[in-house]
Design a protein around this motif. Sequence first.
Motif, short mmCIF file in Angstrom:
data_model
loop_
_atom_site.label_atom_id
_atom_site.label_comp_id
_atom_site.label_asym_id
_atom_site.label_seq_id
_atom_site.Cartn_x
_atom_site.Cartn_y
_atom_site.Cartn_z
N LEU A 149 -24.11 7.75 -4.98
CA LEU A 149 -25.10 7.36 -5.87
C LEU A 149 -24.83 6.90 -7.34
N THR A 150 -23.76 7.72 -7.90
CA THR A 150 -23.30 7.25 -9.11
C THR A 150 -21.59 7.25 -9.13
N LEU A 151 -21.19 6.23 -10.12
CA LEU A 151 -19.82 5.98 -10.51
C LEU A 151 -19.65 6.49 -11.88
N GLU A 152 -18.87 7.33 -12.26
CA GLU A 152 -18.62 7.83 -13.72
C GLU A 152 -20.06 8.08 -14.34
N GLY A 153 -20.74 8.78 -13.40
CA GLY A 153 -21.97 9.24 -13.99
C GLY A 153 -23.20 8.13 -14.28
N LYS A 154 -23.03 6.97 -13.90
CA LYS A 154 -23.94 6.05 -13.85
C LYS A 154 -24.40 5.51 -12.75
N PRO A 155 -25.68 5.07 -12.31
CA PRO A 155 -26.17 4.48 -11.17
C PRO A 155 -25.33 3.47 -10.68
#
Length: 157
Positions: A149-155
């Motif tokens: 869903l996310t990479l490094e907290g971003k979508p």
Amino acid sequence: MASGIVVDNNVKQLYKDMKLKKSVKLAAFQIFNSKKIDVKTKLTEQEICEKGKDAFEEMQEQMKDDECAYFLYDCHFQDAESRAKSQLVLVIWSPDGADIRDKMIYSSCRDRIKEACAAKCTLEANGRSDCSRRALSEQLERITGVKVLTLEGKPCH
């Protein structure tokens, strides 16, 4: 063409540190003097955060449109079940704008760097769209078998 190019012990040690100690978040490797693959840069998570970026954004910034490189990236992501995970990702950057000779050399050394870094996830990129959050998440999904869903907290999507 690439015979004689070796992976320097610095690369191997850095991989171990990234895997076991989690001391470095992002590393760039380069072929120096047509003789060895060695560390060009390495950054901790704190150093990246001080720049106001996440590790993925920093890696993309370090990718030059006319220069090949290898990147080892400690990727943090969240799966569809909201579990936080991390995976070492080897990115082989061979942009369309790079010198054809360099592209051939980096390509011929691909197996050596893969063996030295033993990353389960490898992403080969020839342009920016090949190394987007979406492209990386799709590769992680193939490797891990879970929806990212996310990479490094971003979508991603």
